[in-house]
Design an enzyme around this catalytic site. Structure first.
Site, mmCIF file in Angstrom:
data_model
loop_
_atom_site.group_PDB
_atom_site.id
_atom_site.type_symbol
_atom_site.label_atom_id
_atom_site.label_comp_id
_atom_site.label_asym_id
_atom_site.label_seq_id
_atom_site.Cartn_x
_atom_site.Cartn_y
_atom_site.Cartn_z
ATOM 1 C CB CYS A 173 33.752 -7.298 -30.563
ATOM 2 S SG CYS A 173 32.516 -6.127 -30.331
ATOM 3 C CG HIS A 200 39.972 -7.359 -22.816
ATOM 4 N ND1 HIS A 200 39.252 -8.340 -22.260
ATOM 5 C CD2 HIS A 200 39.665 -7.462 -24.135
ATOM 6 C CE1 HIS A 200 38.503 -8.774 -23.332
ATOM 7 N NE2 HIS A 200 38.895 -8.520 -24.578
#
Length: 308
Positions: A240, A207
């Site tokens: 994030c 990822h």
């Protein structure tokens, strides 16, 4: 180059992709995106997460979305879960595949889920027991595997020890996440090669975030090291909420375009994927970072301009 015949793309737009966006998509808008991705033969979807809605408002309707998704039998649908309660909530909606995420970096884990990495590993055991009893497949993602925005370098030895503990619980898939785009191709190649040699029976996924423009090159390095499964986000959206400077994931249509040009099959219809990205742009109301959406495919040919 030693290239595989096929690579699996795991689409994360509906979770990681939109979680930082100001506009909160309705369940119907999310359902439309799922349908467009299904038409493009994108069958592996991280459709949402069962976190507290105050923490990530974009994910508040994940359960409702799952129940509305058509063609569930033809899709591999996974939900992010931060803890046992989130796993239990996912199970109530009928979810059969969950992804537990925690960080290799203690500091990032404390910022993200307010507990140490060691505590997350303890809670993972309870989640695994619940999943086994509920016929749910458990996947595990290790954030900050390639570096932490707070601590800097995360020792490979530390990540390896974490992987050992996760493997003991028999997770179906382990993902190494470059949470803020700190990785470089040489690092990725050496890291992945070592992990595959150390744990040859374990399935791994990668990822990457494109924070510093190295997402595609890091995917290529991962492929060279033997990985054939990657996360990507439509339009390159994502990031994030608990990591300074985090920007979008590596863009799905850019990844698929690169792989197809290299003769690697993904099973995805690139033209329909680009159409889905175009619709995403309309829904979000701003430009996306997708190169292919802006420039078109590399085999696009232009008419020679004529003089007026």
């Amino acid at each position: 180059m030693s290239l595989p015949q096929k690579v699996t793309i795991n689409e994360v737009i509906l979770r990681d992709g939109i979680q930082l966006e100001d506009k909160i998509l309705s369940v119907n808008e999310k359902q439309e995106l799922v349908n467009l991705l299904y038409e493009a033969n994108t069958t592996n979807l991280e459709f949402g997460s069962f976190v507290h809605p105050k923490a990530v408002p974009q994910m508040a309707n994940s359960g409702e979305l799952f129940e509305l998704i058509k063609h569930r039998e033809a899709l591999n649908l996974v939900a992010l879960v931060p803890n046992l309660k989130g796993t239990e909530n996912a199970a109530k909606h009928g979810v059969k595949r969950v992804n537990f995420v925690f960080s290799a970096s203690n500091t990032h884990n404390l910022q993200n889920v307010r507990q140490t990495t060691e505590k997350s590993l303890e809670r993972l055991k309870a989640i695994k027991e619940f999943c086994d009893n509920s016929d749910i497949k458990l996947e595990v993602s290790i954030a900050t595997s390639f570096g932490c925005p707070f601590e800097g370098e995360v020792p490979v030895k530390r990540v390896k020890e974490i992987v050992k503990q996760v493997i003991e619980l028999r997770a179906n898939l382990i993902t190494f996440a470059d949470t803020t785009g700190m990785a470089n191709p040489k690092q990725v190649y050496e890291f992945v090669k070592m992990m595959r040699e150390s744990f040859p029976e374990q399935a791994f996924n990668l990822h990457f975030h494109n924070t510093r423009g190295m997402g595609l090159s890091n995917i290529l390095a991962g492929i060279e090291a033997g990985i054939t499964s990657f996360d990507a986000s439509l339009g390159g959206l994502g990031g994030c909420p608990f990591a300074p400077g985090a920007t979008g994931n590596v863009c799905t249509e850019d990844v698929v375009h690169m792989l197809h040009n290299m003769g690697i099959d993904t099973g995805v219809d690139l033209d329909k994927l680009i159409a889905a990205s175009r619709r995403l742009k309309e829904l979000m109301g701003h430009e996306l970072s997708s190169y292919v959406l802006k420039a078109g495919k590399s085999n696009r040919q232009y008419k020679i301009p004529t003089e007026a």
